[in-house]
Structure formats: structure tokens, C-alpha cells
Motif scaffolding. Structure first.
Motif, PDB file in Angstrom:
ATOM      1  N   ARG A   1      -7.243   9.831  36.774  1.00  0.00           N
ATOM      2  CA  ARG A   1      -6.169   8.842  36.784  1.00  0.00           C
ATOM      3  C   ARG A   1      -5.117   9.191  35.722  1.00  0.00           C
ATOM      4  NH1 ARG A   1      -5.712   4.460  33.430  1.00  0.00           N
ATOM      5  NH2 ARG A   1      -4.264   2.803  34.075  1.00  0.00           N
ATOM      6  N   ALA A   2      -5.577   9.547  34.517  1.00  0.00           N
ATOM      7  CA  ALA A   2      -4.638   9.876  33.444  1.00  0.00           C
ATOM      8  C   ALA A   2      -3.814  11.115  33.786  1.00  0.00           C
ATOM      9  CB  ALA A   2      -5.402  10.088  32.137  1.00  0.00           C
ATOM     10  N   LEU A   3      -4.471  12.118  34.353  1.00  0.00           N
ATOM     11  CA  LEU A   3      -3.748  13.343  34.707  1.00  0.00           C
ATOM     12  C   LEU A   3      -2.819  13.123  35.899  1.00  0.00           C
ATOM     13  CD1 LEU A   3      -6.508  16.081  34.210  1.00  0.00           C
ATOM     14  CD2 LEU A   3      -4.600  15.498  32.700  1.00  0.00           C
ATOM     15  N   ALA A   4      -3.160  12.170  36.772  1.00  0.00           N
ATOM     16  CA  ALA A   4      -2.253  11.844  37.875  1.00  0.00           C
ATOM     17  C   ALA A   4      -0.956  11.250  37.331  1.00  0.00           C
ATOM     18  CB  ALA A   4      -2.923  10.872  38.835  1.00  0.00           C
ATOM     19  N   TRP A   5      -1.079  10.352  36.352  1.00  0.00           N
ATOM     20  CA  TRP A   5       0.116   9.797  35.718  1.00  0.00           C
ATOM     21  C   TRP A   5       0.884  10.882  34.956  1.00  0.00           C
ATOM     22  CZ3 TRP A   5       2.531   5.313  36.395  1.00  0.00           C
ATOM     23  CH2 TRP A   5       1.841   4.271  37.008  1.00  0.00           C
ATOM     24  N   TYR A   6       0.149  11.774  34.326  1.00  0.00           N
ATOM     25  CA  TYR A   6       0.783  12.892  33.612  1.00  0.00           C
ATOM     26  C   TYR A   6       1.584  13.756  34.583  1.00  0.00           C
ATOM     27  CZ  TYR A   6       0.943  17.266  30.855  1.00  0.00           C
ATOM     28  OH  TYR A   6       1.340  18.408  30.193  1.00  0.00           O
ATOM     29  N   SER A   7       1.013  14.034  35.753  1.00  0.00           N
ATOM     30  CA  SER A   7       1.718  14.857  36.735  1.00  0.00           C
ATOM     31  C   SER A   7       2.924  14.119  37.296  1.00  0.00           C
ATOM     32  CB  SER A   7       0.769  15.251  37.877  1.00  0.00           C
ATOM     33  OG  SER A   7       0.440  14.134  38.680  1.00  0.00           O
ATOM     34  N   MET A   8       2.811  12.777  37.418  1.00  0.00           N
ATOM     35  CA  MET A   8       3.953  12.018  37.902  1.00  0.00           C
ATOM     36  C   MET A   8       5.106  12.097  36.901  1.00  0.00           C
ATOM     37  SD  MET A   8       4.343   7.948  38.564  1.00  0.00           S
ATOM     38  CE  MET A   8       4.462   7.742  36.793  1.00  0.00           C
ATOM     39  N   VAL A   9       4.790  12.012  35.611  1.00  0.00           N
ATOM     40  CA  VAL A   9       5.832  12.125  34.587  1.00  0.00           C
ATOM     41  C   VAL A   9       6.447  13.518  34.604  1.00  0.00           C
ATOM     42  CG1 VAL A   9       6.201  12.202  32.086  1.00  0.00           C
ATOM     43  CG2 VAL A   9       4.908  10.327  33.093  1.00  0.00           C
ATOM     44  N   ALA A  10       5.594  14.543  34.736  1.00  0.00           N
ATOM     45  CA  ALA A  10       6.103  15.914  34.740  1.00  0.00           C
ATOM     46  C   ALA A  10       6.999  16.178  35.947  1.00  0.00           C
ATOM     47  CB  ALA A  10       4.940  16.908  34.727  1.00  0.00           C
TER      48      ALA A  10
ATOM     49  N   GLY B   1       9.209  16.969  47.285  1.00  0.00           N
ATOM     50  CA  GLY B   1       8.728  15.869  46.461  1.00  0.00           C
ATOM     51  C   GLY B   1       7.231  15.635  46.610  1.00  0.00           C
ATOM     52  N   ILE B   2       6.713  15.773  47.845  1.00  0.00           N
ATOM     53  CA  ILE B   2       5.259  15.643  48.045  1.00  0.00           C
ATOM     54  C   ILE B   2       4.524  16.710  47.236  1.00  0.00           C
ATOM     55  CG2 ILE B   2       3.397  15.842  49.735  1.00  0.00           C
ATOM     56  CD1 ILE B   2       5.354  14.718  51.830  1.00  0.00           C
ATOM     57  N   GLY B   3       4.992  17.951  47.334  1.00  0.00           N
ATOM     58  CA  GLY B   3       4.356  19.023  46.581  1.00  0.00           C
ATOM     59  C   GLY B   3       4.483  18.821  45.085  1.00  0.00           C
ATOM     60  N   ASN B   4       5.657  18.406  44.641  1.00  0.00           N
ATOM     61  CA  ASN B   4       5.900  18.226  43.213  1.00  0.00           C
ATOM     62  C   ASN B   4       5.034  17.117  42.637  1.00  0.00           C
ATOM     63  OD1 ASN B   4       7.446  19.042  40.906  1.00  0.00           O
ATOM     64  ND2 ASN B   4       8.658  17.187  41.091  1.00  0.00           N
ATOM     65  N   GLY B   5       4.847  16.037  43.391  1.00  0.00           N
ATOM     66  CA  GLY B   5       4.039  14.936  42.898  1.00  0.00           C
ATOM     67  C   GLY B   5       2.543  15.189  42.965  1.00  0.00           C
ATOM     68  N   ALA B   6       2.119  16.022  43.902  1.00  0.00           N
ATOM     69  CA  ALA B   6       0.678  16.236  44.110  1.00  0.00           C
ATOM     70  C   ALA B   6       0.137  17.471  43.401  1.00  0.00           C
ATOM     71  CB  ALA B   6       0.382  16.355  45.606  1.00  0.00           C
ATOM     72  N   GLY B   7       0.996  18.404  42.999  1.00  0.00           N
ATOM     73  CA  GLY B   7       0.513  19.683  42.509  1.00  0.00           C
ATOM     74  C   GLY B   7       0.165  19.747  41.038  1.00  0.00           C
ATOM     75  N   LEU B   8       0.955  19.091  40.178  1.00  0.00           N
ATOM     76  CA  LEU B   8       0.771  19.283  38.746  1.00  0.00           C
ATOM     77  C   LEU B   8      -0.507  18.646  38.208  1.00  0.00           C
ATOM     78  CD1 LEU B   8       4.446  18.874  37.477  1.00  0.00           C
ATOM     79  CD2 LEU B   8       3.069  20.955  37.576  1.00  0.00           C
ATOM     80  N   GLY B   9      -0.939  17.527  38.801  1.00  0.00           N
ATOM     81  CA  GLY B   9      -2.181  16.903  38.356  1.00  0.00           C
ATOM     82  C   GLY B   9      -3.392  17.820  38.519  1.00  0.00           C
ATOM     83  N   PRO B  10      -3.660  18.335  39.736  1.00  0.00           N
ATOM     84  CA  PRO B  10      -4.788  19.265  39.892  1.00  0.00           C
ATOM     85  C   PRO B  10      -4.650  20.531  39.050  1.00  0.00           C
ATOM     86  CG  PRO B  10      -4.102  18.421  42.024  1.00  0.00           C
ATOM     87  CD  PRO B  10      -3.080  17.952  41.035  1.00  0.00           C
TER      88      PRO B  10
END
Length: 474
Positions: free
Chosen positions: A144-153, A375-384
């Protein structure tokens, strides 16, 4: 009874995880915004400061040099002296530097303050990620924390493009930097009261590693930046890259033998982590190319104003935000590797679609729709990618691993942009109208960026997905 009450009163109150997450992500958002806000603000900065193209490029390059050069050192100092301490130092440095940029009265002050800002970002970025990794245990909480981190990034970078265009076109470019001052002061207060200090790792500072990595990374970033302007055959570019190669090779040789290495080379023993670092470089290289050349496409080839260009990125910004919000739900059910594969696929397809936009492109079918895929790729990629970059790392090495994630992020953006500028130059068509020629060159860049995403998808399928599948079956 009285004794138990007194004991409870003496015990320190555990930090609120939501407060910790808010503070860390707000600090990281300042960095991400200032990395992209400069793209749409540069033309106005050049006009107001009377800067030529070469001097103007150093408003961004000075930041990149100090950010990339000091990352590894700053990350390891957090392990030695405490990550809360380094977080506060990073926030303070970035805040003071932002004030200097916003109040700059001349080019020297502006570029110097941007360099100081890059130093603050180098201290702040790995501290944020290391504290996220140590505060939230592996599993749902960390995902969850990394998902928010990826959203910010992701969303923060595209939001910076929107705000940069609005500030430059309607108000002043200085506002994008001055707004960091009250935010930074509030963050310092919140950090002091809401975040606990981490355990310090005993040992001597690796001075040889610090010097060789800082100068080597700085030379590497400088060589890449110079190549974008003067080409890879330029003597200055070659000299910088040769110096970087020698110093970074010496750094790795030293680290393999150091008693307390700045960068534990054991971090590279995991194929999953190594693939995540390389995948991050490819992913960020493609994303930065989209930000940089997407702005040029809209303003240079299609005639958008700064405000229109800023607003033109809204489809990507909103979809990135939405994708990052639902990311934990998908990763919990499908796994992080399949989500990462979809992210690379969407980003690549969106860039290939966008590569066909010419000088007569229509906004909705030729720009907005491919931006939704991006945008889908940008929002989903950085967290993993972040999750796999710090996975199975000991707490005492989280700072180094976080620095390595951020170094891959920084190098990916700089190296990817440097390579794609060469593609841009090589795709020039003499004798055609300026707008058509520019659109053709940018199309070639987006096609190559899409290919970079294809390589990232291959790395995910070959090295990351099998490891996660084996872990789930175990």
C-alpha cells in the motif's frame, strides 16, 4: 495499578503510520514536481532571465549533476547516522534552495540554487524510500505504501508539467519553487514530532567509495548531459565518460574489498533486484522522453500555448492517479510481476501510438487517447519496480538499496534522454516545413521509447515473474 499507569505514561507513543506516510510522500512530491515543472517553465525562465540556450540548459543540468552525483553517498549516510536525521537535512536543504531559486536575481544565483536543490533532493529521495521500507513491513502494508509512492512519482511528474505551464503562462515561474518554502517548514515540524529515528549502523564512513562514486556519477551525468548538446563524438563528452568509467570501475573494485562498503555489492546478487534496477532505468528513460518531447510536440509542432500544453497532459495525470490508487487491489490478486508486465505493455503501446502523431494531429484521437495508455503504465509500473528493488534487503542496507533505486531512476532519465536526443537529431528531415520536421523527429523518439518498454517487458517476463511465481508457490 498506579505503577502500570506511570509506566504507560513513560512509554513513547508509537508514530502514526498515516502521518509518517503523508510526511514522506509530501517530501518526495516536492522533488518530483520540481523535476518536471521546469520543462514547461524553461521558455519563460529564459525570457525573464535573458538566458541563451546553453545557459538555460544548465538550469536543469545543474540540478541533475548534484542529484545524481551525491545519491549513493547520501543514501549510505542515512544507514550510519539515522534516516530521520538525513530526512530533515534533505528537507531543510531543499527548502532553502527553493527559496534561492524563487528569489534569484541573475543566472549565477539561479543555477547555483538549482545545484543546491539537487543536493537536497539527493539527501531527501533515498531517505524517503528507506523510511517507507523500514516503517511498513513486507506484505499488504508495504504494498500500500509503495503504491502511494508510485502514484506520487508518476502523477506528481505529470502534475508538474501542468502546474509549470499554468504558473509560467498565468502567473510567474517563480511560484513553482517558492511554494516549497511553507511546505518544507511544515514538513520539518511534522518530521520532528511524528517520525522516530532509526537505529544507527556502527562503522567508519567509506571515504574512498564516497569520493569515487560522487565524482564518477557526476562525470557520468555530465557526459550524458553534454552528449545531448554536442553529441557522443565530442571530445568533452568522451573525456567525461572515460573519467566516469575509470572512477566507477575503481569504485566497484574498492567496494568489493571494503570492510564497510558504501554500496554492498550483494544487492546485485539477486537477479530479481538487478532486473528491477535495469527495468527502472528503461521505464524512466521512456517516461522522461515522453515528458520532454511531448511538451515540444504540443508547443513546437502543434502551436499550443504553455497553458494549453500544461493542460494537455491532464489525461495522463488523472489516469496515472487512478491506476496507482487501484494498484494494491490488482497486485494482491494477480501479483506484482503481472501488473508490471501490463504497465510496460501499456506504456510501450501508448508511445508507439503517439509516435504516429504528425504536425496535423488532432488532440483527442492522436494525443489524449495514447496518453491514457501511458497513464496506466505510469501509474502501475513504479510501485512494483520499487518493491522488487528493495525486496529481501536487510534493514541495515535499506539506505543503500534505496539509493540504488534512486540512482537507477536518475540515470535512466538522464541516459535515456541523452540517447533519445541522438535519435531526435538523426531523424531530421532537411527541406521540410519546421513543424512537420519536428513532429517527424519526435515520432522517431517515441518509437524508440516504446522499444525501451519492450525490453523492460522482456526483463519482467524472463527474470522477475518466475522469481515471484516461485516465491508464491513456496
Amino acid at each position: 495499578m498506579r505503577e502500570s499507569v506511570n509506566t504507560a505514561m513513560r512509554e513513547p507513543k508509537a508514530p502514526n503510520p498515516n502521518l509518517v506516510l503523508t510526511v514522506l510522500l509530501t517530501g518526495y512530491l516536492m522533488i518530483v514536481l520540481d523535476l518536471s515543472i521546469i520543462f514547461t517553465g524553461l521558455p519563460e525562465i529564459g525570457r525573464s532571465m535573458d538566458l541563451g540556450p546553453i545557459a538555460l540548459s544548465w538550469v536543469h543540468n545543474a540540478y541533475l549533476l548534484c542529484f545524481g552525483g551525491f545519491l549513493l553517498v547520501a543514501a549510505r549516510l542515512g544507514d550510519l547516522f539515522g534516516r530521520k536525521c538525513m530526512l530533515q537535512a534533505g528537507i531543510a536543504t531543499f527548502t532553502v534552495a527553493s527559496l534561492g531559486v524563487g528569489c534569484a536575481q541573475g543566472p549565477a544565483m539561479l543555477i547555483g540554487a538549482r545545484a543546491f536543490q539537487g543536493l537536497g533532493a539527493a539527501i531527501l529521495a533515498p531517505s524517503v524510500l528507506a523510511l517507507l521500507s523500514t516503517t511498513f513491513p513486507e506484505g499488504h502494508a508495504r504494498s500500500r505504501a509503495l503504491a502511494w509512492y508510485s502514484m506520487v512519482a508518476g502523477a506528481g511528474a505529470s502534475l508538474g508539467l501542468v502546474l509549470g505551464g499554468l504558473f509560467a503562462g498565468l502567473l510567474t515561474w517563480r511560484l513553482g519553487f517558492l511554494i516549497n518554502v511553507p511546505i518544507g517548514l511544515l514538513l520539518l515540524c511534522a518530521t520532528h514530532n511524528g517520525i522516530d529515528e532509526t537505529a544507527r549502523r556502527h562503522g567508519r564512513a567509506d571515504l574512498v567509495g564516497a569520493v569515487t562514486s560522487t565524482i564518477g556519477m557526476g562525470a557520468l551525468i555530465y557526459g550524458i548531459v553534454r552528449s545531448a548538446k554536442d553529441g557522443w563524438a565530442d571530445p568533452g563528452t568522451l573525456a567525461a565518460m572515460a573519467l566516469a568509467t575509470c572512477l566507477l570501475a575503481g569504485f566497484l573494485w574498492h567496494e568489493a574489498r571494503a570492510a564497510a562498503p558504501l554500496l554492498p555489492l550483494g544487492l546485485f546478487r539477486s537477479k530479481t533486484r538487478a532486473a528491477a534496477y535495469l527495468g527502472r532505468m528503461l521505464f524512466i528513460g521512456a517516461a522522461v522522453a515522453f515528458f520532454y518531447f511531448g511538451t515540444q510536440l504540443m508547443q513546437g509542432a502543434l502551436g499550443f500555448s504553455p497553458v494549453q500544453a500544461g493542460l494537455g497532459f491532464l489525461p495522463m495525470t488523472m489516469v496515472t492517479f487512478a491506476a496507482a490508487l487501484i494498484l494494491p487491489w490488482f497486485t494482491a490478486r494477480l501479483g506484482s510481476a503481472p501488473v508490471l508486465a501490463v504497465a510496460f505493455l501499456c506504456m510501450g503501446l501508448g508511445l508507439l501510438w503517439l509516435s504516429a502523431a504528425g504536425a496535423h494531429a488532432r488532440y483527442l484521437p492522436d494525443l489524449a487517447l495514447p496518453m491514457i495508455l501511458i497513464g496506466i503504465g505510469n501509474g502501475a509500473g513504479l510501485g512494483p519496480l520499487t518493491q522488487f528493488g528493495v525486496q529481501d534487503v536487510r534493514d541495515e542496507d535499506q539506505g543503500a538499496a534505496s539509493g540504488l533505486v534512486n540512482a537507477a531512476h536518475q540515470l535512466g532519465g538522464s541516459l535515456g534522454l541523452g540517447i533519445l536526443v541522438v535519435v531526435f537529431t538523426g531523424a531530421a528531415l532537411p527541406g521540410v516545413p519546421a513543424a512537420e520536421g519536428l513532429a517527424h523527429q519526435i515520432g522517431a523518439v517515441f518509437a524508440w521509447a516504446g522499444a525501451m518498454c519492450g525490453i523492460g517487458l522482456t526483463l519482467t517476463v524472463l527474470f522477475i515473474h518466475p522469481a515471484e511465481r516461485q516465491l508464491r508457490l513456496a
